[in-house]
Design a protein around this motif. Structure first.
Motif, PDB file in Angstrom:
ATOM      1  N   LYS A  55      42.174  33.897  37.103  1.00 51.71           N
ATOM      2  CA  LYS A  55      41.393  33.058  38.023  1.00 51.71           C
ATOM      3  C   LYS A  55      41.374  31.602  37.580  1.00 51.71           C
ATOM      4  O   LYS A  55      40.350  30.905  37.676  1.00 51.71           O
ATOM      5  CB  LYS A  55      39.968  33.606  38.166  1.00 51.71           C
ATOM      6  CG  LYS A  55      39.918  35.021  38.713  1.00 51.71           C
ATOM      7  CD  LYS A  55      38.497  35.528  38.867  1.00 51.71           C
ATOM      8  CE  LYS A  55      38.506  36.962  39.408  1.00 51.71           C
ATOM      9  NZ  LYS A  55      37.130  37.520  39.552  1.00 51.71           N
TER      10      LYS A  55
ATOM     11  N   CYS B  86      42.914  23.774  46.132  1.00 45.70           N
ATOM     12  CA  CYS B  86      43.402  25.162  46.213  1.00 45.70           C
ATOM     13  C   CYS B  86      44.887  25.359  45.945  1.00 45.70           C
ATOM     14  O   CYS B  86      45.308  26.483  45.653  1.00 45.70           O
ATOM     15  CB  CYS B  86      43.069  25.748  47.595  1.00 45.70           C
ATOM     16  SG  CYS B  86      41.306  25.799  47.949  1.00 45.70           S
TER      17      CYS B  86
ATOM     18  N   ARG C  53      43.446  35.662  47.308  1.00 43.07           N
ATOM     19  CA  ARG C  53      43.523  34.221  47.072  1.00 43.07           C
ATOM     20  C   ARG C  53      44.941  33.711  47.286  1.00 43.07           C
ATOM     21  O   ARG C  53      45.154  32.690  47.961  1.00 43.07           O
ATOM     22  CB  ARG C  53      43.060  33.898  45.653  1.00 43.07           C
ATOM     23  CG  ARG C  53      43.188  32.428  45.271  1.00 43.07           C
ATOM     24  CD  ARG C  53      42.920  32.235  43.788  1.00 43.07           C
ATOM     25  NE  ARG C  53      43.159  30.855  43.371  1.00 43.07           N
ATOM     26  CZ  ARG C  53      43.185  30.444  42.099  1.00 43.07           C
ATOM     27  NH1 ARG C  53      42.967  31.325  41.121  1.00 43.07           N
ATOM     28  NH2 ARG C  53      43.430  29.177  41.811  1.00 43.07           N
TER      29      ARG C  53
END
Length: 542
Positions: free
Chosen positions: A516, A497, A309
């Motif tokens: 997360k 994001c 990520r």
């Protein structure tokens, strides 16, 4: 007094990160103290104490003058009559021109070399350190400039461009990572955004040099720009001999006492600054924590687990520089010439454009303490979207009218968008990309992001002329609609994001990504470093 990160624990730390490491619990109190103190350290206090860090970061970033200068050399040389006569072919019009295929090859030659240098840089910086890698790149570039300076034909010039691009790529990402690792948190955003200003300065110097050589009609019209490239490594190589190594890199190598020594040498007043022992304890705890998440440090490791990520976000942020319309902005002079500006005035406007880009960097410094990274970055993309829509909209009547005011307005809007880019998202790209990756994968993550960005720049540099050229796709200024779509997609990605990294230490970023946490809520989470680390490493049994 704090517990030292003692030398008997040093063997547990290694640059490869080959095994998962247990956190040394006795370091946690010191790490928590150092983390708290770093949050309390204000900008002006940090400037007073760590001015040496600032000066060394600025010195290393100066190498990017050369990289920025290189990006505009070829495009300007095609307009030099002496260069065209030396390397071009005689056309039917009776004038010498460099063939289009060679122009494309020369324009992208350096970028292709940089792709090789970037990949080498990710390994070299973690294996040999920032100073040695940077010095190797600068020393190599000195020799390769001779190929460009004495090139007898286009083939040799092309080889020189590719080879010269390799050392440029070798130290292209070092200033960003070095700035992030040599200074306290309150100074990092200013030093990493300054990296973008170095590009603007390099472009401005290049534009000024070519403006000065515009009327020359001998070989020095094109040899002087090549020769100027010798200036930067000649100045920087002696300086690098005295430059401190990154303390984070030293800790990653297990050289904790050397890291403390560097931190003490950087602090002008150690009594006021962060305690070196505690600071190293924080670095060690952060690195140990990261190695419990992902112990590998290869390029492949950047795409594993939580780091996937982080790596993808960094890559896209870098690519958004292209997607926001950088290749179109480089044609502002072209539209000014369409509006009837003579070549010299158009060249003057290019200098003004780069000067505004430099001023934009200073504006970014003003915005940083007022807003977070995320709102500046995200909403500047929304503004860029509107500007591209306006440019595309003006392209519709321009295509059907001979009124030069349309071209003038389009060129002006492109210059405004360039200023906006350099005051907001441009410099923040370096800040975000230095703060989002884990510390053990930071160099490689930034290299990967820069590598993909270079590829997208090459692609955009090839098809943008087709978009604008009347003999090709003939979109003209309506090309703005294409980049408006790219800006909108970039805005959507960034909104969902791109996390807020302001006032977050590397350890806190690790914890937020490990949990997360949604990118939109990074700024809302309160973190107890000791509790989070113990919970991660032994399930909270201690």
């Amino acid at each position: 007094m704090q517990a030292n990160a003692s030398t008997e624990k040093t063997p547990a730390m290694n640059v490869a990160g080959e095994s998962q490491l247990a956190i040394h619990v006795e370091w946690l109190a010191d790490a928590q103290d150092a983390n708290s103190e770093e949050h309390k350290l204000g900008f002006w206090t940090a400037m007073r104490i760590y001015r040496k860090s600032v000066l060394w970061s600025v010195a290393v970033s100066t190498a990017l003058f050369m990289d920025a200068f290189d990006t505009i050399i070829m495009g300007n040389l095609y307009g030099q009559p002496a260069f065209r006569e030396r390397y071009g072919v005689l056309g039917k019009s009776g004038s010498y021109q460099v063939p289009s295929p060679w122009q494309i090859g020369l324009n992208n030659g350096s970028s292709c070399g940089q792709l090789i240098g970037l990949l080498l840089s990710g390994y070299a910086t973690e294996r040999f350190g920032f100073r040695k890698t940077m010095a190797t790149g600068l020393a190599t570039s000195i020799g390769l400039i001779f190929i460009l300076f004495f090139a007898p034909n286009l083939k040799v010039l092309e080889v020189g461009q590719v080879l010269f691009g390799i050392p440029l790529g070798l130290f292209q990402t070092i200033p960003v990572v070095y700035a992030a690792e040599i200074a306290p948190g309150s100074l990092k955003p200013y030093l990493t955004t300054y990296v973008n200003s170095c590009w603007a300065i390099g472009h401005l110097i290049g534009a000024g040099v070519f403006r000065g050589c515009l009327t020359m009609d001998n070989q020095w019209a094109y040899k002087i720009p090549f020769a100027i490239q010798w200036v930067w490594p000649t100045i920087l190589l002696p300086l690098l001999w005295f430059a401190p190594e990154s303390p984070w890199w030293l800790v990653r190598c297990g050289r904790l006492e050397e890291a403390k020594s560097v931190l003490r040498s950087l602090a002008s007043n150690s009594e006021e600054g962060l305690d070196a022992d505690k600071s190293v304890a924080l670095m060690a705890v952060t690195i140990d924590y990261e190695r419990t998440v992902n112990s590998q440090t290869s390029y492949r490791a950047c795409f594993k687990g939580i780091d996937l990520r982080r790596t993808l976000v960094v890559i896209v942020i870098y690519c958004i520089q292209t997607l926001s319309g950088n290749s179109l902005r480089s044609y502002s002079t072209y539209f000014m010439e369409q509006a009837g500006f003579p070549s010299k005035e158009a060249a003057n406007l290019t200098v003004i454009n780069y000067a505004l880009a430099l001023i934009g960097g200073f504006v970014a410094w003003v915005l940083l303490p007022l807003f977070g990274r995320r709102p500046i970055y995200v909403w500047s993309l929304a503004a860029m979207f509107l500007l591209m829509v306006l440019i595309g909209g003006l392209g519709i009547p321009q295509a059907k009218s001979d009124n030069k005011s349309y071209s003038w307005a389009i060129g002006a809007l492109l210059i405004i968008s360039s200023f906006l880019y350099n005051a907001t998202m441009g410099p923040l790209t370096n800040t975000l990309c230095a703060e989002i990756p884990s510390t053990i994968l930071r160099s490689k993550s930034v290299v990967l992001a820069r590598w993909v960005y270079t590829v997208t720049s090459i692609i955009a540099g090839v098809f943008t002329p087709y978009q604008l050229n009347p003999t090709a796709w003939n979109w003209g200024a309506k090309t703005g609609f294409f980049w408006a779509v790219a800006c909108f997609l970039s805005f959507v990605f960034s909104f969902f994001c791109v996390p807020e990294t302001k006032d977050r230490s590397s350890a806190e970023m690790d914890i937020l990504f490990d949990r997360k946490t949604s990118a939109r809520h990074f700024q809302d989470v309160t973190i107890d470093l000791t509790e989070a680390v113990i919970e991660k490493t032994d399930g909270g049994k201690n």
